[in-house]
Design a protein around this motif. Structure first.
Motif, PDB file in Angstrom:
ATOM      1  N   GLU A 101     -10.343 -63.596  31.137  1.00  0.00           N
ATOM      2  CA  GLU A 101     -10.269 -64.099  32.506  1.00  0.00           C
ATOM      3  C   GLU A 101     -11.575 -63.811  33.247  1.00  0.00           C
ATOM      4  N   ARG A 104     -14.345 -65.910  31.951  1.00  0.00           N
ATOM      5  CA  ARG A 104     -14.211 -67.275  32.489  1.00  0.00           C
ATOM      6  C   ARG A 104     -14.772 -67.352  33.908  1.00  0.00           C
ATOM      7  N   ILE A 159     -17.247 -71.062  27.540  1.00  0.00           N
ATOM      8  CA  ILE A 159     -16.393 -70.722  28.677  1.00  0.00           C
ATOM      9  C   ILE A 159     -14.931 -70.883  28.272  1.00  0.00           C
ATOM     10  N   ASP A 161     -11.100 -71.731  28.340  1.00  0.00           N
ATOM     11  CA  ASP A 161     -10.323 -72.684  29.140  1.00  0.00           C
ATOM     12  C   ASP A 161      -9.416 -71.939  30.106  1.00  0.00           C
TER      13      ASP A 161
END
Lengths: 254, 254
Positions: A101, A104, A159, A161
């Motif tokens: 997370e 990202r 990156i 998803d």
DNA sequence: ACCCTCAATTAGCCTTGTCTAATTCTCAAT
DNA sequence: ATTGAGAATTAGACAAGGCTAATTGAGGGT
């Protein structure tokens, strides 16, 4: 009007309740500091298999070993790491999700800063490092959408998803291992500090750029022809550059 | 502040010589919490002249009075507020600059979220409140540039320039004081919580929208004709809406 | 097997920002 | 002028994160 029932501020890691001063322990809501530990454990795990040692973390995070030691205990209590005394830690499944997370957030922020706000490619790290802990999922997803859900950030790093799985990566080799005379496209630049990025940005070597490998010297110095001219790169630097054959990777799509 | 260092006995000069701790004292590095105090002091100062009381701050920040009391001492030490015991505080020049900087961050973030990331006008407050403490001046300025240096945010609140001075504001009156039958343009919506914003967003009343004042009832209920239909607004709400005569404010310039 | 070194942990203290309980000050009303 | 209510401050704790100093554990070398 203190009523505020759903006042979520994942921001500072302070107690959020009114009277009961009940520690926010349970799940969710990690402090920025904890997120940094998780992110760093993930990073070290990624390129040096096995358990992550206290001292390695202390180095990367620039804190002392005892500080790391006590934080690792807290992360263990939260179920984010598996810890074996005197041996180091590994991330649990949940810990890994947290790491993904944050990654990202970080990479989308980097992409956003370069693509929409015209930031210099080599100069976005600090901003993203600060912001990654404070952007909501909502904002992250909107940024992703505004950018067209890019698979990689400005350094070529993938990156995750929204569901936290990595996109399929293209096959690459190290520039240091490329054939002389070969024509390649830069796919990714691995990095830790900012110095190498600055160096490469100035040399005009960045993802998507096509290079011709002019020469690979006996001790690793690699000379390449860039659109901006010829550049000689020390081996340490050439090792950080991942490339794919220019032919195989025709066009811009991957 | 407890036992050790933070006693303010008049003649306790030293005690402050600790070697180990790196005093971030001098100006510059304020914590997010301190920034919140400064911002809140500014806000209260703005619409209720005079000193800002401890209890007013405690209310707005949702902390207890003793917490505020001790923080105010720290802010005084940093030269950000003028404090008079038992009387409250006012911002110093420096404190005011800090406040304006934060307000600039906040309002530009709000503008950015709505204009570039398609956020709902009434739903940007929390995100901006978290982020305002973590965006650099660099990023703030780039956002401003990307938006064309807007003079106001999505609520119509003025955005300080990079030099921290407010742009000239247009003359407005409260919707609650408008003439029946008059045609007005919404210029600004004053707000504290999110509830009224939600209410108005749903009613289609937002900056730039033109309204016709249909009726002002004896006790303040205002009925207006919006592009989306007729709406009745309670006086408390109508008081929050600042409007200018639609005729006088032709076009976008003022 | 025994040390010796170095990594890791424990002990104890600091600073922030917060809280509750107790105390002190201010000011308006008598 | 006195007093009492309410605001403000002081006192003492606590959780998070950090540090230094001291202790403990793990392993390699002889």
């Amino acid at each position: 009007m203190v009523a505020a029932s759903d006042d979520d501020s994942p921001d500072d890691g302070h107690t959020r309740s009114d009277k009961g001063s009940q520690p926010n322990v349970s799940t969710g809501m990690l402090s920025a500091v904890m997120e940094d530990y998780i992110k760093t454990i993930y990073a070290i795990e990624s390129d040096s298999d096995g358990r992550v040692s206290t001292s390695a973390l202390a180095d990367h995070l620039e804190v002392t070993a005892p500080t790391v030691s006590s934080m690792l205990k807290k992360l263990e209590e939260r179920g984010l790491v598996d810890r074996e005394e005197y041996k180091g830690v590994t991330l649990t499944e949940e810990g890994e999700l947290v790491a993904l997370e944050i990654i990202r957030h970080h990479r989308l922020l980097e992409a956003f800063l370069t693509e929409q706000l015209d930031y210099d490619w080599a100069d976005i790290h600090d901003e993203a490092d600060r912001l990654e802990h404070h952007v909501s999922e909502e904002l992250t997803d909107r940024i992703a959408e505004a950018l067209g859900n890019p698979p990689v950030d400005p350094h070529g790093d993938p990156i995750p998803d929204a569901d936290l799985s990595f996109p399929k990566e293209s096959e690459t080799i190290r520039l240091a291992d490329a054939d002389e005379g070969g024509r390649v496209t830069v796919r990714r630049i691995r990095h830790q500090g900012d110095a190498e990025l600055r160096y490469l940005a100035d040399a005009g070597v960045r993802p998507e750029v096509e290079l011709t490998v002019v020469d690979v010297a006996p001790f690793g110095m690699v000379t390449v022809e860039t659109p901006a001219g010829e550049q000689s790169l020390p081996e340490e630097i050439a090792q950080l550059i991942e490339v794919a054959p220019a032919a195989a990777a025709d066009g811009v799509e991957v």
